[in-house]
Motif scaffolding. Structure first.
Motif, PDB file in Angstrom:
ATOM      1  N   TRP A 139       6.718  -2.826  13.397  1.00 38.28           N
ATOM      2  CA  TRP A 139       6.690  -2.568  11.964  1.00 38.28           C
ATOM      3  C   TRP A 139       7.435  -1.276  11.659  1.00 38.28           C
ATOM      4  N   PRO A 140       8.526  -1.345  10.901  1.00 42.27           N
ATOM      5  CA  PRO A 140       9.229  -0.119  10.497  1.00 42.27           C
ATOM      6  C   PRO A 140       8.390   0.684   9.521  1.00 42.27           C
ATOM      7  N   GLN A 141       8.870   1.876   9.188  1.00 45.78           N
ATOM      8  CA  GLN A 141       8.089   2.791   8.358  1.00 45.78           C
ATOM      9  C   GLN A 141       7.724   2.195   7.005  1.00 45.78           C
ATOM     10  N   ALA A 142       8.649   1.493   6.379  1.00 46.59           N
ATOM     11  CA  ALA A 142       8.348   0.928   5.056  1.00 46.59           C
ATOM     12  C   ALA A 142       7.207  -0.081   5.140  1.00 46.59           C
ATOM     13  N   THR A 143       7.173  -0.858   6.205  1.00 45.63           N
ATOM     14  CA  THR A 143       6.107  -1.841   6.395  1.00 45.63           C
ATOM     15  C   THR A 143       4.773  -1.145   6.622  1.00 45.63           C
ATOM     16  N   GLN A 144       4.778  -0.093   7.438  1.00 43.61           N
ATOM     17  CA  GLN A 144       3.539   0.643   7.673  1.00 43.61           C
ATOM     18  C   GLN A 144       3.036   1.298   6.395  1.00 43.61           C
ATOM     19  N   ARG A 145       3.922   1.865   5.618  1.00 40.29           N
ATOM     20  CA  ARG A 145       3.500   2.482   4.361  1.00 40.29           C
ATOM     21  C   ARG A 145       2.796   1.460   3.462  1.00 40.29           C
ATOM     22  N   ARG A 146       3.338   0.274   3.419  1.00 35.63           N
ATOM     23  CA  ARG A 146       2.784  -0.749   2.527  1.00 35.63           C
ATOM     24  C   ARG A 146       1.436  -1.247   3.041  1.00 35.63           C
ATOM     25  N   TYR A 147       1.425  -1.796   4.250  1.00 39.73           N
ATOM     26  CA  TYR A 147       0.240  -2.504   4.719  1.00 39.73           C
ATOM     27  C   TYR A 147      -0.842  -1.559   5.239  1.00 39.73           C
ATOM     28  N   PHE A 148      -0.478  -0.595   6.073  1.00 48.14           N
ATOM     29  CA  PHE A 148      -1.466   0.286   6.674  1.00 48.14           C
ATOM     30  C   PHE A 148      -2.199   1.093   5.599  1.00 48.14           C
ATOM     31  N   LEU A 149      -1.442   1.657   4.669  1.00 46.42           N
ATOM     32  CA  LEU A 149      -2.067   2.470   3.629  1.00 46.42           C
ATOM     33  C   LEU A 149      -2.829   1.609   2.626  1.00 46.42           C
ATOM     34  N   TYR A 150      -2.340   0.413   2.356  1.00 50.58           N
ATOM     35  CA  TYR A 150      -3.108  -0.453   1.459  1.00 50.58           C
ATOM     36  C   TYR A 150      -4.478  -0.761   2.054  1.00 50.58           C
ATOM     37  N   TYR A 151      -4.484  -1.236   3.295  1.00 56.76           N
ATOM     38  CA  TYR A 151      -5.752  -1.668   3.864  1.00 56.76           C
ATOM     39  C   TYR A 151      -6.700  -0.497   4.098  1.00 56.76           C
ATOM     40  N   LEU A 152      -6.220   0.584   4.682  1.00 56.97           N
ATOM     41  CA  LEU A 152      -7.119   1.671   5.052  1.00 56.97           C
ATOM     42  C   LEU A 152      -7.528   2.533   3.856  1.00 56.97           C
ATOM     43  N   LEU A 153      -6.594   2.836   2.962  1.00 57.12           N
ATOM     44  CA  LEU A 153      -6.922   3.706   1.830  1.00 57.12           C
ATOM     45  C   LEU A 153      -7.332   2.904   0.600  1.00 57.12           C
ATOM     46  N   VAL A 154      -6.452   2.052   0.102  1.00 54.61           N
ATOM     47  CA  VAL A 154      -6.714   1.366  -1.164  1.00 54.61           C
ATOM     48  C   VAL A 154      -7.894   0.407  -1.021  1.00 54.61           C
ATOM     49  N   ASN A 155      -7.827  -0.467  -0.029  1.00 54.41           N
ATOM     50  CA  ASN A 155      -8.845  -1.496   0.121  1.00 54.41           C
ATOM     51  C   ASN A 155     -10.171  -0.938   0.622  1.00 54.41           C
ATOM     52  N   HIS A 196       3.354  10.290   3.267  1.00 54.45           N
ATOM     53  CA  HIS A 196       3.513   9.378   2.132  1.00 54.45           C
ATOM     54  C   HIS A 196       2.210   9.281   1.336  1.00 54.45           C
ATOM     55  N   ALA A 197       1.077   9.151   2.044  1.00 51.97           N
ATOM     56  CA  ALA A 197      -0.217   9.059   1.370  1.00 51.97           C
ATOM     57  C   ALA A 197      -0.504  10.302   0.537  1.00 51.97           C
ATOM     58  N   LEU A 198      -0.091  11.452   1.026  1.00 50.84           N
ATOM     59  CA  LEU A 198      -0.395  12.712   0.352  1.00 50.84           C
ATOM     60  C   LEU A 198       0.529  13.009  -0.817  1.00 50.84           C
ATOM     61  N   HIS A 199       1.750  12.513  -0.774  1.00 49.71           N
ATOM     62  CA  HIS A 199       2.744  12.973  -1.748  1.00 49.71           C
ATOM     63  C   HIS A 199       3.375  11.882  -2.606  1.00 49.71           C
ATOM     64  N   LEU A 251       3.983  -9.967  -2.430  1.00 45.73           N
ATOM     65  CA  LEU A 251       2.665 -10.001  -3.065  1.00 45.73           C
ATOM     66  C   LEU A 251       2.199  -8.628  -3.530  1.00 45.73           C
ATOM     67  N   TYR A 252       2.921  -7.574  -3.150  1.00 41.95           N
ATOM     68  CA  TYR A 252       2.441  -6.216  -3.396  1.00 41.95           C
ATOM     69  C   TYR A 252       3.030  -5.635  -4.674  1.00 41.95           C
ATOM     70  N   LEU A 253       2.248  -4.769  -5.299  1.00 39.71           N
ATOM     71  CA  LEU A 253       2.656  -4.154  -6.551  1.00 39.71           C
ATOM     72  C   LEU A 253       2.286  -2.676  -6.521  1.00 39.71           C
ATOM     73  N   PRO A 254       2.930  -1.868  -7.359  1.00 40.97           N
ATOM     74  CA  PRO A 254       2.674  -0.423  -7.313  1.00 40.97           C
ATOM     75  C   PRO A 254       1.291  -0.064  -7.834  1.00 40.97           C
ATOM     76  N   LEU A 255       0.695   0.914  -7.171  1.00 39.53           N
ATOM     77  CA  LEU A 255      -0.611   1.440  -7.545  1.00 39.53           C
ATOM     78  C   LEU A 255      -0.492   2.945  -7.698  1.00 39.53           C
ATOM     79  N   GLU A 256      -0.893   3.464  -8.844  1.00 38.67           N
ATOM     80  CA  GLU A 256      -0.872   4.898  -9.045  1.00 38.67           C
ATOM     81  C   GLU A 256      -1.745   5.564  -7.986  1.00 38.67           C
ATOM     82  N   ASN A 257      -1.193   6.531  -7.273  1.00 40.01           N
ATOM     83  CA  ASN A 257      -1.869   7.135  -6.128  1.00 40.01           C
ATOM     84  C   ASN A 257      -2.919   8.144  -6.585  1.00 40.01           C
TER      85      ASN A 257
END
Length: 583
Positions: free
Chosen positions: A470-486, A530-533, A561-567
């Motif tokens: 998984w390149p960085q863009a993929t990790q930013r999307r999926y890893f941060l969605y599941y661990l932080l958002v979800n 990315h998560a912080l900034h 399937l993904y859409l922007p979420l205000e951090n």
């Protein structure tokens, strides 16, 4: 303005409707949030009027607690109460919200959404332990089978086609099902499987085979465990019936009814068994037809191999992965592995620790199930604060700090330092508790794993399957969605919605923890930074995925399937949340 009350049931709690509207509001723009004398209200324009959703609470990540019933207002008339089915009809007749739908799509979606609501209501009516589910403590099985509301951002989280009502009661976790494993004997020429351990998958499966069925296993055959509903579906297929006549597949029978479906339906648990069994299930649960694939089951073997030697127990005390080191199945008439037959063996890390509390995070944070209820998490913390004689906000912050250390530290640590990425959504995090306090976690579901560039740098000799990297863009999307958002934002939302603490305080504590990890960890810090900034993270859009009938599991590009979420972790949290921007 006066409200007209029609002769309709006026529910105080409607978990299914909450999940539906949370998903809709996250993914649409055509609504507004205003503050009235009675609190915050979402105004949702529909073709023939306006729906009004009164809020009890709205979190920084967009999860809402609603005050029922729904109100509907035609122009020039006072608001009237309306039921969920009627409101759903108004929404589906509004192209500005859901697009132009053909009649077949509209009707299928409507039926599945209402089926999910009926399923939720039926499971709530069927339970005599709602007070226990709110207070705890819970066993692992109680927590798994106590997830009654489902995904907080999904229009139909308890849809389960094609299960009949009788099948649901026999096989679904929310009905506290318990049954025996189905067992096949598979001839050598048809058997498929692999193991990452010294023992073969065939030998490991024998750990679960009862002695009376083992006595019937022909020499050289593989014993294949299976969910009994899946076995019955496969027995109807002509090729399977032919193999049974010819002896390539032989029905051994069923074990005693000691296996319990967990919150995923297709993962089965027996307290005294060394393995849990996760199998294909030819049913559509939420967004996907729940069939395993060969590439998925092989991920479990890869992860088991790749995590050896990482000294996880020392680096991250209390953290462990429920590894999936073996898979089994059979080959079809073309010699290809049949996805419908696949099963994986998952480590039962609870074996021998029956007194330890291990609770799936989704059950801790699910929205209240009855009038006057709160989340299990809030209930446990109120009791803890009272027992300690300490202020509730102080205890809440301390609990959340322990949660971050037990969950975020190991998962970010593996990603940053080792390049191993685990998609830890709420149902994949089993929180280990000691008197209600986080002391560790089990991660499960090794199909949701991959590796980043950091892993490749550390293991240049390995040739990886493309889907594992998984390149960085993929990790930013999926890893941060599941661990932080979800997952993590669900915790901050639950604690704030139940009045334990202001969510902004927890978000500041979360940010401080991530800043600390950035200083402590050495490796690929991209996701942390990315998560912080980043002004925006990404969130999966379950509403329109489900509306379109997409099978998420086989989608070539799930990123669509993904859409922007205000951090909520950045300064963007100070901007206006009141204009229906996708949250």
């Amino acid at each position: 303005m006066a409200i007209t009350t029609d002769a309709l049931p006026l529910p105080e709690v409607d978990p299914a409707a909450s999940c539906f509207f949370n998903a809709l509001l996250r993914e649409t723009r055509g609504w507004q949030l205003d503050t009235t004398s009675q609190g915050e209200v979402v105004y949702l324009p529909v073709t023939d009027g306006e729906l009004q959703l009164r809020l009890r609470h709205r979190s920084a990540s967009g999860e809402c607690r609603f005050q029922w019933p729904i109100l509907w207002r035609k122009e020039g008339a006072p608001p009237r109460t309306t039921d969920f089915a009627t409101a759903l009809g108004h929404i589906l007749a509004t192209p500005a919200l859901v697009g132009t739908l053909d009649p077949t799509t509209r009707q299928a979606f409507r039926e599945r959404v209402l089926e999910s609501q009926a399923n939720t209501r039926a499971s709530l009516d069927d339970r005599d332990d709602l007070a226990h589910l709110q207070r705890g403590p819970l066993t692992f099985a109680e927590a798994e089978q106590g997830l009654l509301a489902g995904h907080a951002f999904h229009p139909a989280p308890k849809s389960r086609a094609p299960f009949s009502e009788a099948e649901a009661r026999a096989y679904c976790p929310e009905h506290r099902a318990r049954f025996g494993l189905a067992w096949w004997a598979v001839a050598p020429q048809l058997a498929a499987g692999d193991s990452s351990r010294d023992s073969s998958a065939t030998d490991l499966a024998l750990d679960l085979l009862p002695a009376d069925l083992a006595a019937r296993l022909p020499a050289g055959f593989t014993a294949l465990p299976m969910h009994p509903w899946q076995a019955r579906q496969l027995q109807r297929q002509p090729w399977i019936q032919a193999q049974e006549r010819y002896g390539g597949l032989q029905w051994l029978g069923s074990s005693v009814a000691e296996w319990q479906p967990t919150s995923s339906h297709r993962s089965l648990y027996a307290p005294q068994a060394p393995w849990m069994v996760k199998g294909s299930l030819s049913a559509r649960l939420t967004n996907s037809l729940r069939l395993l694939s060969v590439k998925e089951v092989r991920r479990g073997l890869n992860l088991d191999r790749w995590m050896r030697g990482l000294d996880v127990a020392r680096r991250f005390p209390g953290f462990a992965v429920m590894q999936e080191p073996a898979w089994l199945g059979w080959r079809d008439a073309n010699g290809d592995i049949d996805p419908a037959s696949l099963v994986v063996l998952r480590e039962n890390l609870l074996l021998g620790a029956a007194d330890a509390e291990a609770v799936v995070l989704a059950t801790l944070t699910q929205q209240p199930l009855g009038p006057g209820h709160q989340t299990l998490l809030a209930s446990r913390l109120r009791a803890k604060a009272q027992a300690l004689g300490e202020p509730l906000p102080r205890v809440t912050r301390s609990w959340f700090t322990a949660f971050c250390e037990c969950v975020l530290t190991p998962l970010f640590g593996l990603a940053v330092e080792d390049g191993i990425v685990l998609l830890a959504h709420q149902q994949n995090i089993v929180l280990r508790l000691d008197d209600g306090w986080p002391v560790g976690m089990f991660y499960r579901d090794c199909q949701g794993s991959g590796v980043g560039d950091r892993f490749l740098e550390r293991h240049p000799q390995l040739e990886l399957p493309p889907e594992n990297h998984w390149p960085q863009a993929t990790q930013r999307r999926y890893f941060l969605y599941y661990l932080l958002v979800n997952s993590t934002f669900a915790v901050t939302s639950a604690l704030a919605a139940d009045g334990l603490i202001d969510e902004a305080t927890l978000l500041r504590d979360l940010r401080s923890h991530l800043v600390g990890l950035r200083e402590r960890l050495d490796g690929d810090l991209d996701c942390l930074v990315h998560a912080l900034h980043a002004d925006r993270l990404e969130a999966k859009g379950n509403f329109f995925c489900y509306l379109s009938g997409i099978n998420e599991a086989t989608l070539a590009d799930p990123a669509r399937l993904y859409l922007p979420l205000e951090n909520p972790l950045t300064a963007a949290t100070t901007t206006n949340h009141h204009q229906g921007v996708p949250a």
